[in-house]
Design a protein around this motif. Structure first.
Motif, PDB file in Angstrom:
ATOM      1  N   ASN A  68     -12.096  -1.368  -0.497  1.00 51.72           N
ATOM      2  CA  ASN A  68     -12.005  -0.007   0.022  1.00 51.72           C
ATOM      3  C   ASN A  68     -11.422   0.916  -1.043  1.00 51.72           C
ATOM      4  OD1 ASN A  68     -11.873   2.069   1.984  1.00 51.72           O
ATOM      5  ND2 ASN A  68      -9.792   1.492   2.520  1.00 51.72           N
ATOM      6  N   LEU A  69     -11.977   2.109  -1.169  1.00 52.94           N
ATOM      7  CA  LEU A  69     -11.473   3.076  -2.145  1.00 52.94           C
ATOM      8  C   LEU A  69     -10.456   4.047  -1.554  1.00 52.94           C
ATOM      9  CD1 LEU A  69     -14.804   3.827  -4.044  1.00 52.94           C
ATOM     10  CD2 LEU A  69     -12.811   2.542  -4.879  1.00 52.94           C
ATOM     11  N   GLN A  73      -6.512   2.102  -2.054  1.00 54.04           N
ATOM     12  CA  GLN A  73      -7.459   1.077  -2.472  1.00 54.04           C
ATOM     13  C   GLN A  73      -7.165  -0.285  -1.821  1.00 54.04           C
ATOM     14  OE1 GLN A  73      -5.970   3.182  -5.184  1.00 54.04           O
ATOM     15  NE2 GLN A  73      -7.490   4.432  -4.131  1.00 54.04           N
TER      16      GLN A  73
END
Length: 145
Positions: A68-69, A73
């Motif tokens: 996931n960014l 993160q």
């Protein structure tokens, strides 16, 4: 009872357990099925947790850790395919599998763990609440493909 991650030799036993999930038939052992099995086993973010008793897999769930960014993160976890053999229900086996999955998600740095159920049965919903999940924080939408 032993709670552990799936092993390569567990495919037939797992597929047999999956007949208790939506009354699925055991799929034919095709090259495509075996390739998919190898792909799952080789994916470090795909975890199949099982409860084993006397050499049989009697309960299981899947945890997928999604990179996931956002949220610093940190990844998040998705739970799917929670199932217990009909003759072994109401003994805490699925709860133990979910607890194992939760610990794997924590170790992976996940900031949340999500699951969806199609069940409207109060007993099933209560089971998930007692396992630490809630239905208040998010709204789920599904689009079948």
């Amino acid at each position: 009872m032993d709670i552990r991650e799936i092993q390569a030799g567990d495919l037939e036993n797992l597929l047999s357990l999956y007949t208790h999930l939506h009354d699925n038939p055991v799929p034919e052992r095709t090259p495509d099925l075996l390739a998919l099995w190898e792909r799952i086993l080789g994916n470090g973010d795909h975890h199949i947790i099982v409860a084993e008793e006397k050499g049989s897999i009697v309960s299981s769930c899947v945890l997928v850790v999604v990179p996931n960014l956002t949220r610093g993160q940190r990844p998040y976890g998705l739970i799917e395919n929670v199932v217990t053999h009909r003759e072994h229900r109401k003994r805490g086996l699925a709860s133990a599998c979910l607890a194992f999955a939760r610990e794997l998600a924590r170790q992976a740095g996940c900031y949340k763990l999500m699951l969806m159920t199609g069940s409207k049965e109060e007993a099933t919903l209560r089971f998930y609440r007692e396992a630490g999940f809630n239905a208040e924080d998010k709204t789920a939408f599904v689009q079948w493909l």
